[in-house]
Design a protein around this motif. Structure first.
Motif, short mmCIF file in Angstrom:
data_model
loop_
_atom_site.label_atom_id
_atom_site.label_comp_id
_atom_site.label_asym_id
_atom_site.label_seq_id
_atom_site.Cartn_x
_atom_site.Cartn_y
_atom_site.Cartn_z
N LEU A 169 0.83 -1.21 0.00
CA LEU A 169 0.00 0.00 0.00
C LEU A 169 0.86 1.26 0.00
N LEU A 170 1.94 1.25 0.75
CA LEU A 170 2.86 2.39 0.76
C LEU A 170 3.46 2.60 -0.63
N GLY A 171 3.88 1.51 -1.26
CA GLY A 171 4.43 1.61 -2.61
C GLY A 171 3.42 2.15 -3.61
N ALA A 172 2.19 1.67 -3.51
CA ALA A 172 1.14 2.16 -4.41
C ALA A 172 0.86 3.64 -4.18
N SER A 173 0.87 4.04 -2.92
CA SER A 173 0.63 5.45 -2.58
C SER A 173 1.75 6.34 -3.12
N LEU A 174 2.98 5.92 -2.93
CA LEU A 174 4.12 6.70 -3.44
C LEU A 174 4.12 6.75 -4.96
N GLY A 175 3.78 5.63 -5.59
CA GLY A 175 3.68 5.60 -7.05
C GLY A 175 2.60 6.53 -7.56
N ASN A 176 1.47 6.54 -6.88
CA ASN A 176 0.37 7.44 -7.25
C ASN A 176 0.80 8.90 -7.12
N ALA A 177 1.53 9.21 -6.06
CA ALA A 177 1.98 10.59 -5.84
C ALA A 177 2.91 11.03 -6.97
N GLN A 178 3.82 10.16 -7.37
CA GLN A 178 4.74 10.49 -8.46
C GLN A 178 3.99 10.65 -9.78
N TYR A 179 3.05 9.76 -10.04
CA TYR A 179 2.27 9.84 -11.28
C TYR A 179 1.46 11.14 -11.33
N ALA A 180 0.83 11.49 -10.22
CA ALA A 180 0.03 12.72 -10.16
C ALA A 180 0.91 13.94 -10.40
N LYS A 181 2.11 13.94 -9.84
CA LYS A 181 3.02 15.07 -10.05
C LYS A 181 3.45 15.18 -11.51
N ARG A 182 3.85 14.04 -12.12
CA ARG A 182 4.25 14.08 -13.53
C ARG A 182 3.09 14.52 -14.42
N LEU A 183 1.90 14.01 -14.14
CA LEU A 183 0.73 14.34 -14.94
C LEU A 183 0.43 15.84 -14.87
N THR A 184 0.35 16.37 -13.66
CA THR A 184 -0.01 17.78 -13.52
C THR A 184 1.13 18.71 -13.94
N ASP A 185 2.38 18.29 -13.76
CA ASP A 185 3.50 19.12 -14.23
C ASP A 185 3.45 19.28 -15.74
N GLY A 186 3.16 18.20 -16.45
CA GLY A 186 3.06 18.28 -17.91
C GLY A 186 1.90 19.17 -18.35
N MET A 187 0.79 19.05 -17.66
CA MET A 187 -0.38 19.88 -17.99
C MET A 187 -0.10 21.34 -17.71
N ARG A 188 0.54 21.61 -16.59
CA ARG A 188 0.85 23.00 -16.23
C ARG A 188 1.80 23.61 -17.27
N GLU A 189 2.77 22.84 -17.72
CA GLU A 189 3.72 23.35 -18.72
C GLU A 189 3.00 23.68 -20.03
N GLN A 190 2.09 22.83 -20.44
CA GLN A 190 1.34 23.10 -21.68
C GLN A 190 0.44 24.33 -21.52
N LEU A 191 -0.15 24.49 -20.36
CA LEU A 191 -0.99 25.68 -20.13
C LEU A 191 -0.14 26.95 -20.11
N TYR A 192 1.07 26.84 -19.60
CA TYR A 192 1.98 27.98 -19.64
C TYR A 192 2.33 28.32 -21.10
N GLN A 193 2.60 27.29 -21.90
CA GLN A 193 2.90 27.51 -23.31
C GLN A 193 1.70 28.14 -24.03
N ALA A 194 0.50 27.74 -23.65
CA ALA A 194 -0.70 28.34 -24.25
C ALA A 194 -0.77 29.82 -23.91
N ARG A 195 -0.40 30.17 -22.67
CA ARG A 195 -0.41 31.58 -22.28
C ARG A 195 0.58 32.38 -23.11
N VAL A 196 1.74 31.81 -23.36
CA VAL A 196 2.75 32.48 -24.19
C VAL A 196 2.19 32.71 -25.59
N GLN A 197 1.52 31.71 -26.15
CA GLN A 197 0.92 31.84 -27.48
C GLN A 197 -0.14 32.95 -27.49
#
Length: 127
Positions: free
Chosen positions: A15-43
């Protein structure tokens, strides 16, 4: 008796491993989305509203494609707030309203950052 203790410890570690994996996945997912939204703002700042809308729509579609995961692992009120943020940003980019768009886009980026932050294994989140 000892066997049950090892099984329980193994389950806790899984369960600890699954929780840590979920945390990493959520961070990668939202970091990528935030970067694309930043690029949209630049456009949008460059007057390329069509490109800004296309980037934002792509991020929105990525969000929607992970609907089941997001609603399974995160609070519904938080994911619903992000969904409302996407709809607001998409409306302002369609209307080409720079002030409202920039404010809504910045708010959406912050919401995504907070969403990932809530999943991280920090002392604040554990307590």
């Amino acid at each position: 008796m000892m066997r049950r203790l090892w099984i329980a410890a193994g389950l806790l570690l899984a369960l600890l491993g699954a929780s840590l994996g979920n945390a990493q996945y959520a961070k990668r997912l939202t970091d990528g989305m935030r970067e694309q939204l930043y690029q949209a703002r630049v456009q949008a700042e460059l007057g390329e509203w069509g490109r800004a809308e296309a980037l934002t729509r792509q991020v929105y579609e990525d969000w929607q494609s992970r609907h089941f995961y997001l609603h399974t692992t995160m609070r519904h009120s938080d994911t619903d707030q992000v969904l409302r943020g996407f709809r607001t940003v998409l409306e302002y980019v369609r209307l080409q309203e720079p002030d409202q768009y920039n404010a809504a886009n910045a708010d959406l980026i912050a919401q995504l950052e907070l969403l990932a932050e809530m999943e991280q294994p920090t002392l604040t989140n554990v307590l």
